[in-house]
Write a protein that holds these residues in place. Sequence first.
Motif, PDB file in Angstrom:
ATOM      1  N   UNK A 292     113.093  17.999 140.115  1.00 45.11           N
ATOM      2  CA  UNK A 292     113.590  16.626 140.173  1.00 45.11           C
ATOM      3  C   UNK A 292     112.737  15.790 141.127  1.00 45.11           C
ATOM      4  N   UNK A 293     112.360  14.608 140.668  1.00 46.80           N
ATOM      5  CA  UNK A 293     111.629  13.684 141.534  1.00 46.80           C
ATOM      6  C   UNK A 293     112.011  12.255 141.134  1.00 46.80           C
ATOM      7  N   UNK A 294     111.827  11.302 142.045  1.00 46.33           N
ATOM      8  CA  UNK A 294     112.194   9.913 141.733  1.00 46.33           C
ATOM      9  C   UNK A 294     111.274   9.328 140.655  1.00 46.33           C
ATOM     10  N   UNK A 295     111.882   8.578 139.750  1.00 46.00           N
ATOM     11  CA  UNK A 295     111.093   7.791 138.793  1.00 46.00           C
ATOM     12  C   UNK A 295     111.154   6.319 139.184  1.00 46.00           C
ATOM     13  N   UNK A 296     112.372   5.840 139.477  1.00 43.60           N
ATOM     14  CA  UNK A 296     112.554   4.506 140.052  1.00 43.60           C
ATOM     15  C   UNK A 296     113.422   4.679 141.290  1.00 43.60           C
ATOM     16  N   UNK A 297     112.904   4.302 142.435  1.00 41.35           N
ATOM     17  CA  UNK A 297     113.647   4.475 143.685  1.00 41.35           C
ATOM     18  C   UNK A 297     114.709   3.378 143.834  1.00 41.35           C
ATOM     19  N   UNK A 298     115.579   3.570 144.810  1.00 43.59           N
ATOM     20  CA  UNK A 298     116.760   2.731 144.966  1.00 43.59           C
ATOM     21  C   UNK A 298     116.456   1.229 144.984  1.00 43.59           C
ATOM     22  N   UNK A 299     117.017   0.536 144.014  1.00 46.01           N
ATOM     23  CA  UNK A 299     116.926  -0.915 143.958  1.00 46.01           C
ATOM     24  C   UNK A 299     115.566  -1.487 143.634  1.00 46.01           C
ATOM     25  N   UNK A 300     114.594  -0.612 143.332  1.00 45.95           N
ATOM     26  CA  UNK A 300     113.251  -1.129 143.039  1.00 45.95           C
ATOM     27  C   UNK A 300     113.274  -2.022 141.799  1.00 45.95           C
ATOM     28  N   UNK A 301     112.470  -3.046 141.817  1.00 44.12           N
ATOM     29  CA  UNK A 301     112.358  -3.992 140.706  1.00 44.12           C
ATOM     30  C   UNK A 301     113.663  -4.763 140.461  1.00 44.12           C
ATOM     31  N   UNK A 302     114.569  -4.778 141.483  1.00 43.82           N
ATOM     32  CA  UNK A 302     115.832  -5.487 141.327  1.00 43.82           C
ATOM     33  C   UNK A 302     116.862  -4.727 140.540  1.00 43.82           C
ATOM     34  N   UNK A 303     116.739  -3.397 140.498  1.00 39.61           N
ATOM     35  CA  UNK A 303     117.629  -2.565 139.702  1.00 39.61           C
ATOM     36  C   UNK A 303     119.029  -2.523 140.308  1.00 39.61           C
ATOM     37  N   UNK A 304     120.048  -2.640 139.442  1.00 35.99           N
ATOM     38  CA  UNK A 304     121.451  -2.484 139.831  1.00 35.99           C
ATOM     39  C   UNK A 304     121.918  -1.085 139.418  1.00 35.99           C
ATOM     40  N   UNK A 305     123.208  -0.919 139.212  1.00 31.47           N
ATOM     41  CA  UNK A 305     123.710   0.354 138.681  1.00 31.47           C
ATOM     42  C   UNK A 305     123.051   0.642 137.344  1.00 31.47           C
ATOM     43  N   UNK A 306     122.642   1.899 137.156  1.00 31.55           N
ATOM     44  CA  UNK A 306     121.964   2.270 135.918  1.00 31.55           C
ATOM     45  C   UNK A 306     122.987   2.894 134.973  1.00 31.55           C
ATOM     46  N   UNK A 307     123.062   2.357 133.764  1.00 32.74           N
ATOM     47  CA  UNK A 307     123.995   2.874 132.760  1.00 32.74           C
ATOM     48  C   UNK A 307     123.193   3.548 131.643  1.00 32.74           C
ATOM     49  N   UNK A 308     123.095   2.951 130.473  1.00 36.59           N
ATOM     50  CA  UNK A 308     122.394   3.612 129.374  1.00 36.59           C
ATOM     51  C   UNK A 308     120.886   3.702 129.589  1.00 36.59           C
ATOM     52  N   UNK A 309     120.292   4.784 129.038  1.00 37.08           N
ATOM     53  CA  UNK A 309     118.843   4.993 129.065  1.00 37.08           C
ATOM     54  C   UNK A 309     118.367   5.403 127.677  1.00 37.08           C
ATOM     55  N   UNK A 310     117.145   5.052 127.347  1.00 41.32           N
ATOM     56  CA  UNK A 310     116.552   5.485 126.076  1.00 41.32           C
ATOM     57  C   UNK A 310     115.042   5.525 126.205  1.00 41.32           C
ATOM     58  N   UNK A 311     114.436   6.582 125.691  1.00 38.39           N
ATOM     59  CA  UNK A 311     112.977   6.708 125.646  1.00 38.39           C
ATOM     60  C   UNK A 311     112.480   6.231 124.292  1.00 38.39           C
ATOM     61  N   UNK A 312     111.519   5.330 124.307  1.00 35.37           N
ATOM     62  CA  UNK A 312     110.790   4.944 123.095  1.00 35.37           C
ATOM     63  C   UNK A 312     109.460   5.684 123.169  1.00 35.37           C
ATOM     64  N   UNK A 313     109.463   6.913 122.639  1.00 35.55           N
ATOM     65  CA  UNK A 313     108.298   7.793 122.805  1.00 35.55           C
ATOM     66  C   UNK A 313     107.020   7.234 122.198  1.00 35.55           C
ATOM     67  N   UNK A 314     107.030   6.673 120.968  1.00 41.04           N
ATOM     68  CA  UNK A 314     105.768   6.166 120.401  1.00 41.04           C
ATOM     69  C   UNK A 314     105.128   5.077 121.248  1.00 41.04           C
ATOM     70  N   UNK A 315     105.934   4.313 121.954  1.00 41.54           N
ATOM     71  CA  UNK A 315     105.425   3.196 122.747  1.00 41.54           C
ATOM     72  C   UNK A 315     105.395   3.528 124.229  1.00 41.54           C
ATOM     73  N   UNK A 316     105.683   4.787 124.569  1.00 41.27           N
ATOM     74  CA  UNK A 316     105.633   5.319 125.935  1.00 41.27           C
ATOM     75  C   UNK A 316     106.381   4.421 126.918  1.00 41.27           C
ATOM     76  N   UNK A 317     107.646   4.140 126.565  1.00 40.68           N
ATOM     77  CA  UNK A 317     108.485   3.243 127.357  1.00 40.68           C
ATOM     78  C   UNK A 317     109.835   3.872 127.624  1.00 40.68           C
ATOM     79  N   UNK A 318     110.310   3.706 128.855  1.00 39.78           N
ATOM     80  CA  UNK A 318     111.694   4.038 129.175  1.00 39.78           C
ATOM     81  C   UNK A 318     112.458   2.727 129.316  1.00 39.78           C
TER      82      UNK A 318
END
Length: 429
Positions: free
Chosen positions: A175-201
Amino acid sequence: MNKRMVAVGLAAGVALAALAARADEPVRDLAFYFKQGMEAYQRKDYEASRENFARALELSPGHPRILYNLAAASTLAGKADDALALLERIASMSLWYDLEAEADFASLKQAPRFRAVVERMGSTRKPSGGGEVAFRLAAADFIPEGIAHDPQTGDFFVGSVRHRAIARISKNGEERPFVTQGRDGLWSVLGLAVDAPRRTLWACSTALPNMTGGAAKEPSRGALFAWDLKDGTLRERQEVGAGAEGHDCNDLTVSPGGDVYVSDSRKGSLVKTGAGRKPEIFVPEGTFGSPQGLTFTPDGTRLYVADYLKGIHRVDLPSRTVTLLVVPDDVTTRGVDGLVYKDGALLAIQNGVNPHRVTRLVMDSAGSRIVRQEILGMSHPLYDEPTLGVLAGGALHYVANSQWGRFSQDGTSLPSEGLVPPAILRLPL
């Protein structure tokens, strides 16, 4: 009914019916009949209570709480056979209620049919299936919600409601950080999805009292984030509802073509967007009661939406037609949080019923109705509000113990003791 006879959930952001023909005429919708049933119960007019709950049930067939309240009112109105039939139907859904602690059912408690219902409900509290631990997160107060998987690297991503962060877990369990606490103005994180062909989370984030730094009356706002999967560089941030209060970014899914669909549970709508685009309302506000998990069919022509209050809807593209899936009498699709499509069935993670469960909802060939339910996991010893899941390596990987329910009443703090490291379960399919 007493304390158990609570509202159907209509206060949880659900949009009520349209205005009545006259301003002084009440809207005779589900909320109206449920309220009338409650008021009649309080004044001990049990026949009127029964009649109103029956009307509410017509508008929301199979709703467990309405069935329960109708059973209680029927018992007190002297309709024992009707009450027992209703309780038997609830039991057939593999649900549990503490019937023996309910004073309203006192006159039924010696009846063989009642005893059989109590026994059947009790059997649901025995652990069954659910899978084994794939990995755990280090921080006990992480409070995970969403999970995503990158098929190219084998990495998992898990979002934190509390820490306002995203962890990356390698296929070796590191386990390692991908986005650290509050970086980029992040709030509580709910849903996640990987768009693998476009290499995007992609990540749904909402300002909540539960997040570090959140206030008891934190104004709800939602935003969608996109990061480069390789190095975590922020690609873009899109605000839901143009940044206005009263919106959220609850869950999301990505179509085969790269379109991103988001559930705004506070507005009862779906939002459509994509890379470099501006979010637009795709399904109007008020269509859903409380939309949660989303999942596409492989061809991208249909989208299934878990509505926490109403059940599961099918959205046909591009007509945008929304249809509530019909279910058998022994199945309830209320209280579904996570939703994943696989081989003509929906894998549903239900934390809005008791006991919590993971179930396979098998659909007909047209994908328009549920024909049967197969419970894959129920009453697992690790369950503490399971949330969302993702397919990886022929198995469903899902959050088993988010521990959302451990927050203080105002949602701002967690207990100093009692939390455990969150577990992600692997359930082979």
